[in-house]
Design an enzyme around this catalytic site. Structure first.
Site, PDB file in Angstrom:
ATOM      1  N   SER A   1       0.841  -1.440   0.065  1.00 29.52           N
ATOM      2  CA  SER A   1      -0.104   0.060  -0.053  1.00 29.52           C
ATOM      3  C   SER A   1       0.729   1.125  -0.061  1.00 29.52           C
ATOM      4  CB  SER A   1      -1.055  -0.110   1.120  1.00 29.52           C
ATOM      5  OG  SER A   1      -0.078   0.020   2.411  1.00 29.52           O
TER       6      SER A   1
ATOM      7  N   TYR B   1      -0.045   1.610  -7.363  1.00 26.42           N
ATOM      8  CA  TYR B   1      -0.801   1.214  -6.310  1.00 26.42           C
ATOM      9  C   TYR B   1      -2.245   1.397  -6.366  1.00 26.42           C
ATOM     10  CZ  TYR B   1      -3.025   1.704  -1.662  1.00 26.42           C
ATOM     11  OH  TYR B   1      -3.852   1.720  -0.565  1.00 26.42           O
TER      12      TYR B   1
END
Ligand code: UDP
Length: 323
Positions: free
Chosen positions: A75, A139
């Site tokens: 993340s 991401y």
């Protein structure tokens, strides 16, 4: 209900496991402990398994699962720009393995951790669910791919799902001994507080030439316990309604990096310094949520919306972190 919390040893996942347990649900945590912490698994058994090794997933479904909450992911925006294959593999391929494992067992409910990063550079001051989806880093792109897969799975297989797009998760539950602990730490509030304590390096400020109030990036910081509460509400929504749903979760108020620093000085009473550094790759200037849909449909109302309250909970955690 019995909820399988994938990534429940991580930051948001552990707080969701706490909220589930408080609401009377049984929890099993699945985690590969690559970035999660065994000590954060406190509200149900841990199955150490890896979504990239589908054979390891059986143990997590031994006891019938009513719904899955899926927090496993890489993340970090900057890392994703440097290592896109790892992001697509973990976040997309890993999720496909989980979805296939669920389908084989007839588990048809999923709450998915999505992100503000699916939107890319905002076209409006507040980002609602109708905003254009145009991620500017791998991401965000990997999370958007999963959102698309979930929409297709609703059509094809009747999978019920709720994507919760977090803006900036922050804060902790220090009284429950859980909080934010990444290695290396890259997030702003932990880095500010670790600089204040002297347990981390001096704070670097990534970019002061953005088109914002003071040149630094603006974000919408939302308490991790409020995010956890939204997950409970997502479970309830899936009881009532089929289909694939998505909600933006934030407080609707943006703070610049320098404003966060100022608030942290007020909370800690310490004069936290910083060093100027260049822009970090993949960072949009401003990300602030419009969460009216979550309020209206989920009945979600953040209980800890104040920036100082959020930082104070993180400060109490960082002074004596359990892991
Ligand atoms: N940031 C910073 N110094 C740090 C960490 C973050 O200046 O040590 C900035 C970062 O560039 C971004 C904001 O703080 O503008 C929030 O970053 P964070 O990594 O916490 O969350 P993100 O928005 O990337 O999810």
């Amino acid at each position: 209900m019995h909820i399988l919390v994938c990534g429940g040893a991580g930051y948001v996942g552990a707080h969701a496991a706490l909220a589930l347990s408080r609401a009377g649900h049984a929890v099993t945590v699945l985690d590969n402990l690559a970035t999660g912490h065994r000590a954060a698994v406190r509200w149900g058994p841990l199955v150490q398994a890896d979504l990239l090794q589908p054979d390891t997933l059986d143990a997590a479904f031994q006891r019938p699962v009513d719904a899955v909450m899926h927090f496993c992911a890489r993340s970090l925006v900057g890392e994703s720009v440097r290592a896109p294959y790892a992001y697509y593999e973990n976040n997309v391929v890993g999720t496909l393995h989980l979805l296939q494992a669920m389908a084989r067992r007839g588990v048809d409910r999923l709450v998915f951790s999505s992100t503000a990063a699916i939107f890319g550079n905002p076209l409006s001051a507040l980002i609602d669910e109708d905003h254009r989806q145009a991620p500017i880093n791998p991401y965000g792109a990997s999370k958007l791919m999963v959102e698309r897969i979930l929409a297709d799975a609703a059509q094809a297989y009747g999978l019920r799902s709720v994507c919760l797009r977090y803006f900036n998760a922050a804060g902790a539950a220090p009284d429950e001994n859980i909080g934010e602990s990444h290695q290396p730490e890259t997030h702003l509030i932990p880095n500010v507080l670790r600089a204040a304590l002297g347990t981390g390096p001096a704070l670097k400020l990534f970019g002061d030439d953005y088109d914002t109030v003071d040149g630094t990036c603006v974000r919408d910081y939302v308490h991790v316990l409020d995010l956890a509460d939204a997950h409970l509400r997502a479970l309830e929504l899936m009881q009532r309604q089929p289909g694939a749903h998505a909600f933006n979760l934030g407080n609707g108020q943006g703070f610049s990096v320098l404003q966060v620093l100022q608030a942290a000085r007020a909370v800690t009473g310490r004069d936290i310094g910083y060093q100027q550094a260049g822009r970090r790759a993949g960072d949009p200037a401003v990300l602030v949520a419009a969460s009216d849909k979550a309020r209206n449909v989920l009945g979600w109302q953040p209980r800890h919306p104040g920036l100082e309250e959020i930082i104070d909970s993180a400060w109490r955690w960082h002074q004596a972190p359990a892991y």
